[in-house]
Design a protein around this motif. Sequence first.
Motif, PDB file in Angstrom:
ATOM      1  N   TYR A   1       0.805  -1.222   0.000  1.00  0.00           N
ATOM      2  CA  TYR A   1       0.000   0.000   0.000  1.00  0.00           C
ATOM      3  C   TYR A   1       0.842   1.279   0.000  1.00  0.00           C
ATOM      4  CZ  TYR A   1      -3.068  -3.728   1.604  1.00  0.00           C
ATOM      5  OH  TYR A   1      -3.725  -4.919   1.741  1.00  0.00           O
ATOM      6  N   ARG A   2       2.094   1.173  -0.431  1.00  0.00           N
ATOM      7  CA  ARG A   2       2.983   2.333  -0.487  1.00  0.00           C
ATOM      8  C   ARG A   2       3.331   2.682  -1.938  1.00  0.00           C
ATOM      9  NH1 ARG A   2       5.702   2.926   4.471  1.00  0.00           N
ATOM     10  NH2 ARG A   2       4.232   2.374   6.133  1.00  0.00           N
ATOM     11  N   GLU A   3       3.889   3.883  -2.116  1.00  0.00           N
ATOM     12  CA  GLU A   3       4.320   4.344  -3.431  1.00  0.00           C
ATOM     13  C   GLU A   3       5.839   4.347  -3.523  1.00  0.00           C
ATOM     14  OE1 GLU A   3       2.717   8.220  -4.097  1.00  0.00           O
ATOM     15  OE2 GLU A   3       0.671   7.502  -4.473  1.00  0.00           O
ATOM     16  N   VAL A   4       6.347   4.173  -4.733  1.00  0.00           N
ATOM     17  CA  VAL A   4       7.770   4.312  -5.008  1.00  0.00           C
ATOM     18  C   VAL A   4       7.916   5.061  -6.326  1.00  0.00           C
ATOM     19  CG1 VAL A   4       7.935   2.087  -6.212  1.00  0.00           C
ATOM     20  CG2 VAL A   4       9.982   3.100  -5.191  1.00  0.00           C
ATOM     21  N   THR A   5       8.927   5.916  -6.416  1.00  0.00           N
ATOM     22  CA  THR A   5       9.152   6.719  -7.614  1.00  0.00           C
ATOM     23  C   THR A   5      10.382   6.218  -8.352  1.00  0.00           C
ATOM     24  OG1 THR A   5       8.135   8.680  -6.626  1.00  0.00           O
ATOM     25  CG2 THR A   5       9.577   9.040  -8.519  1.00  0.00           C
ATOM     26  N   VAL A   6      10.228   6.040  -9.673  1.00  0.00           N
ATOM     27  CA  VAL A   6      11.320   5.590 -10.543  1.00  0.00           C
ATOM     28  C   VAL A   6      11.591   6.680 -11.577  1.00  0.00           C
ATOM     29  CG1 VAL A   6      12.029   3.835 -12.216  1.00  0.00           C
ATOM     30  CG2 VAL A   6      10.682   3.177 -10.212  1.00  0.00           C
ATOM     31  N   ASN A   7      12.871   6.977 -11.794  1.00  0.00           N
ATOM     32  CA  ASN A   7      13.232   7.966 -12.807  1.00  0.00           C
ATOM     33  C   ASN A   7      13.327   7.319 -14.185  1.00  0.00           C
ATOM     34  OD1 ASN A   7      13.453  10.168 -11.016  1.00  0.00           O
ATOM     35  ND2 ASN A   7      15.507   9.527 -10.416  1.00  0.00           N
ATOM     36  N   ILE A   8      12.921   8.055 -15.217  1.00  0.00           N
ATOM     37  CA  ILE A   8      12.965   7.572 -16.593  1.00  0.00           C
ATOM     38  C   ILE A   8      13.862   8.513 -17.395  1.00  0.00           C
ATOM     39  CG2 ILE A   8      11.625   6.980 -18.647  1.00  0.00           C
ATOM     40  CD1 ILE A   8       9.197   6.635 -16.891  1.00  0.00           C
ATOM     41  N   LYS A   9      14.885   7.925 -18.045  1.00  0.00           N
ATOM     42  CA  LYS A   9      15.839   8.705 -18.817  1.00  0.00           C
ATOM     43  C   LYS A   9      15.839   8.235 -20.266  1.00  0.00           C
ATOM     44  CE  LYS A   9      20.722  10.091 -18.966  1.00  0.00           C
ATOM     45  NZ  LYS A   9      22.059   9.904 -18.365  1.00  0.00           N
ATOM     46  N   ASN A  10      15.776   9.184 -21.169  1.00  0.00           N
ATOM     47  CA  ASN A  10      15.818   8.880 -22.601  1.00  0.00           C
ATOM     48  C   ASN A  10      17.255   8.979 -23.110  1.00  0.00           C
ATOM     49  OD1 ASN A  10      15.041   8.762 -25.484  1.00  0.00           O
ATOM     50  ND2 ASN A  10      15.614  10.937 -25.418  1.00  0.00           N
ATOM     51  N   ASN A  11      17.696   7.968 -23.880  1.00  0.00           N
ATOM     52  CA  ASN A  11      19.046   7.964 -24.439  1.00  0.00           C
ATOM     53  C   ASN A  11      19.051   8.133 -25.963  1.00  0.00           C
ATOM     54  OD1 ASN A  11      20.275   7.326 -21.837  1.00  0.00           O
ATOM     55  ND2 ASN A  11      19.339   5.304 -22.087  1.00  0.00           N
ATOM     56  N   LEU A  12      17.857   8.313 -26.552  1.00  0.00           N
ATOM     57  CA  LEU A  12      17.781   8.504 -28.006  1.00  0.00           C
ATOM     58  C   LEU A  12      18.096   9.961 -28.334  1.00  0.00           C
ATOM     59  CD1 LEU A  12      16.958   7.069 -30.702  1.00  0.00           C
ATOM     60  CD2 LEU A  12      14.672   8.051 -30.345  1.00  0.00           C
ATOM     61  N   LYS A  13      19.032  10.174 -29.243  1.00  0.00           N
ATOM     62  CA  LYS A  13      19.451  11.535 -29.590  1.00  0.00           C
ATOM     63  C   LYS A  13      18.728  12.077 -30.819  1.00  0.00           C
ATOM     64  CE  LYS A  13      22.431  11.348 -26.246  1.00  0.00           C
ATOM     65  NZ  LYS A  13      22.138  12.062 -24.985  1.00  0.00           N
ATOM     66  N   ASP A  14      18.454  11.198 -31.774  1.00  0.00           N
ATOM     67  CA  ASP A  14      17.910  11.638 -33.057  1.00  0.00           C
ATOM     68  C   ASP A  14      16.387  11.518 -33.059  1.00  0.00           C
ATOM     69  OD1 ASP A  14      17.407  12.338 -35.635  1.00  0.00           O
ATOM     70  OD2 ASP A  14      18.360  10.586 -36.554  1.00  0.00           O
ATOM     71  N   PHE A  15      15.696  12.661 -33.066  1.00  0.00           N
ATOM     72  CA  PHE A  15      14.238  12.696 -33.135  1.00  0.00           C
ATOM     73  C   PHE A  15      13.764  13.137 -34.517  1.00  0.00           C
ATOM     74  CE2 PHE A  15      14.553  12.053 -28.725  1.00  0.00           C
ATOM     75  CZ  PHE A  15      13.304  11.777 -28.202  1.00  0.00           C
ATOM     76  N   ASN A  16      14.597  12.912 -35.510  1.00  0.00           N
ATOM     77  CA  ASN A  16      14.258  13.309 -36.873  1.00  0.00           C
ATOM     78  C   ASN A  16      13.390  12.228 -37.540  1.00  0.00           C
ATOM     79  OD1 ASN A  16      14.242  14.942 -39.143  1.00  0.00           O
ATOM     80  ND2 ASN A  16      16.102  14.011 -39.986  1.00  0.00           N
ATOM     81  N   PHE A  17      12.197  12.017 -36.980  1.00  0.00           N
ATOM     82  CA  PHE A  17      11.229  11.079 -37.553  1.00  0.00           C
ATOM     83  C   PHE A  17       9.848  11.716 -37.444  1.00  0.00           C
ATOM     84  CE2 PHE A  17      12.091   9.905 -33.135  1.00  0.00           C
ATOM     85  CZ  PHE A  17      10.835   9.903 -32.566  1.00  0.00           C
ATOM     86  N   THR A  18       8.854  11.117 -38.064  1.00  0.00           N
ATOM     87  CA  THR A  18       7.497  11.668 -38.052  1.00  0.00           C
ATOM     88  C   THR A  18       6.605  10.869 -37.103  1.00  0.00           C
ATOM     89  OG1 THR A  18       6.805  10.299 -39.916  1.00  0.00           O
ATOM     90  CG2 THR A  18       7.719  12.466 -40.433  1.00  0.00           C
ATOM     91  N   GLY A  19       5.643  11.571 -36.518  1.00  0.00           N
ATOM     92  CA  GLY A  19       4.661  10.920 -35.664  1.00  0.00           C
ATOM     93  C   GLY A  19       5.186  10.564 -34.284  1.00  0.00           C
ATOM     94  N   ASP A  20       4.377   9.817 -33.560  1.00  0.00           N
ATOM     95  CA  ASP A  20       4.721   9.356 -32.216  1.00  0.00           C
ATOM     96  C   ASP A  20       5.111   7.883 -32.244  1.00  0.00           C
ATOM     97  OD1 ASP A  20       4.159  11.802 -31.087  1.00  0.00           O
ATOM     98  OD2 ASP A  20       2.178  11.226 -30.314  1.00  0.00           O
ATOM     99  N   LYS A  21       6.180   7.548 -31.520  1.00  0.00           N
ATOM    100  CA  LYS A  21       6.521   6.155 -31.255  1.00  0.00           C
ATOM    101  C   LYS A  21       6.075   5.846 -29.834  1.00  0.00           C
ATOM    102  CE  LYS A  21      10.459   6.014 -34.439  1.00  0.00           C
ATOM    103  NZ  LYS A  21      11.906   5.695 -34.592  1.00  0.00           N
ATOM    104  N   ILE A  22       5.265   4.818 -29.688  1.00  0.00           N
ATOM    105  CA  ILE A  22       4.590   4.552 -28.417  1.00  0.00           C
ATOM    106  C   ILE A  22       4.984   3.173 -27.901  1.00  0.00           C
ATOM    107  CG2 ILE A  22       2.327   4.408 -27.283  1.00  0.00           C
ATOM    108  CD1 ILE A  22       1.231   6.164 -29.557  1.00  0.00           C
ATOM    109  N   TYR A  23       5.405   3.130 -26.631  1.00  0.00           N
ATOM    110  CA  TYR A  23       5.896   1.892 -26.030  1.00  0.00           C
ATOM    111  C   TYR A  23       5.220   1.672 -24.676  1.00  0.00           C
ATOM    112  CZ  TYR A  23       9.602   2.748 -29.432  1.00  0.00           C
ATOM    113  OH  TYR A  23      10.298   3.015 -30.587  1.00  0.00           O
ATOM    114  N   LEU A  24       4.740   0.470 -24.461  1.00  0.00           N
ATOM    115  CA  LEU A  24       4.174   0.096 -23.171  1.00  0.00           C
ATOM    116  C   LEU A  24       5.283  -0.105 -22.153  1.00  0.00           C
ATOM    117  CD1 LEU A  24       1.748  -0.939 -21.394  1.00  0.00           C
ATOM    118  CD2 LEU A  24       2.277  -3.229 -22.297  1.00  0.00           C
ATOM    119  N   ILE A  25       5.117   0.457 -20.948  1.00  0.00           N
ATOM    120  CA  ILE A  25       6.053   0.196 -19.853  1.00  0.00           C
ATOM    121  C   ILE A  25       5.673  -1.140 -19.216  1.00  0.00           C
ATOM    122  CG2 ILE A  25       6.907   0.973 -17.612  1.00  0.00           C
ATOM    123  CD1 ILE A  25       6.409   3.838 -18.505  1.00  0.00           C
ATOM    124  N   GLU A  26       6.609  -2.094 -19.269  1.00  0.00           N
ATOM    125  CA  GLU A  26       6.352  -3.435 -18.746  1.00  0.00           C
ATOM    126  C   GLU A  26       7.044  -3.613 -17.400  1.00  0.00           C
ATOM    127  OE1 GLU A  26       7.134  -6.449 -21.636  1.00  0.00           O
ATOM    128  OE2 GLU A  26       6.571  -5.152 -23.307  1.00  0.00           O
TER     129      GLU A  26
END
Length: 455
Positions: A324-349
């Motif tokens: 019944y407690r909460e924990v916080t996790v940090n999320i860091k992006n390592n992708l440098k090149d965002f030269n694409f179109t639209g959204d890329k969507i990924y489920l957090i597993e």
Amino acid sequence: MVKKFGGLIFVFFLVELVFALEISPSLIYQIDTSKYQFTYDFLIKNDIPAESQITIEVIDFITDGRSYSFDDPDYKYSLKKYVQVTDKSFILAVNEQKSIRVEFNVPQNFPGATGVFALKITQESVSGGRIQVRLNYIVPFFVRFTNIPVYQSLVINDISVKDLLTEPDEKYGDYGSIITLEIENKGNIAFIPKGSIQISSRTLRAIIAELPLDSFDFVVFPERKTFYSIFVPYILPSGTIDVLLTGKSYGQDFSISGAKELKTENQFLLIQTAPDIVLFSDNTKSVTQSLVLKNLSPYKETLQASISENFISFLPKKFTVYPYREVTVNIKNNLKDFNFTGDKIYLIELSIDSGRNIRNVSPSYVVLRGKSITPSLKASFNSSQTNSILSVQNTGDCLLQFNVLYNNRMLNETPITIFPGQTINLDLERVVRGNLLKIEYFPYGDQKKYIFEDF
């Protein structure tokens, strides 16, 4: 691999009425008085875009939390036979407002510190000889006679618990628990609490949940019993569960407690994550973001979070979730090149070290937004004799949010999120006119808005 959402169809019910009779200043009235003969005025306004016939009837009003009684001539705390309204039937033009006077003539030997009744207000709109709209409103009145001494006595007779993982509920869904209290009021005054309800475990020596009590959903009538159900999103632990209600009702302090012995057979680890969308763009690709995980179960476990690609890091790599407690996790992006179109969507597993079955009841997604996006949305609606269904489809390449407007009034309380390729069906619960409908939409996390109104 990019998560695909094409072909998904969901049905939602908009919570606000498209049309309504505006009753003010309230839909439920609490009146304090030392008089037995007095009057009370309130207002009603016709919000339907057509002339309406209004009828008003004085009725009994008693509920045990499961059903309602509108005719109980033997209930000694009823004021029905001592109340009348001056205008019982009349016509309201569009946007017309009228004051309604309620006259009270209560005998001085009335036995209760509280008297109760309700007004049944019926609204009918007729066009071409046919009824187009018929709505019924029940407006309860609780009258506190301040010169009568108060006797307040309440007891919890029984507590029952339903595990929604094993017994899904149409209203509350397929996870969490419903705790139902049977509470008896042996006093002479209605119990209308303002306070809190605390649920705790003796085995874990922990408070599981504390919820506010400040709603007319929970009323115990004098010399009657009420069943009050509380939803908590948790799997409850084995052992003794304590339920404690504290606060005030009509200025009187109360503290009511009860206990229930449970044997929990469900061994799932239930997790809830927030926010539902973690968005990275070219402008925010170097910003570390956060994911909050809440453990909805009584088990302590070690977890890992990941997506199907290796350019997103979760820190720490392993983390412990306590009951019944909460924990916080940090999320860091390592992708440098965002030269694409639209959204890329990924489920957090989520994965678990012990091998225990795990379920995330509110899945979260990482969204990488390319430098170029094409927001696009289409909508249509179909009407039957009783209601209209609005179908909204995301035909673009990015995550969208939208609002439904009818006659320039927003019908949904918060923006609705829709994935690329997804279709959402909305039951408007009334027959509506397409020329008054609009869909306001915008890319998730963006302020630029678009309008679809081609119905």
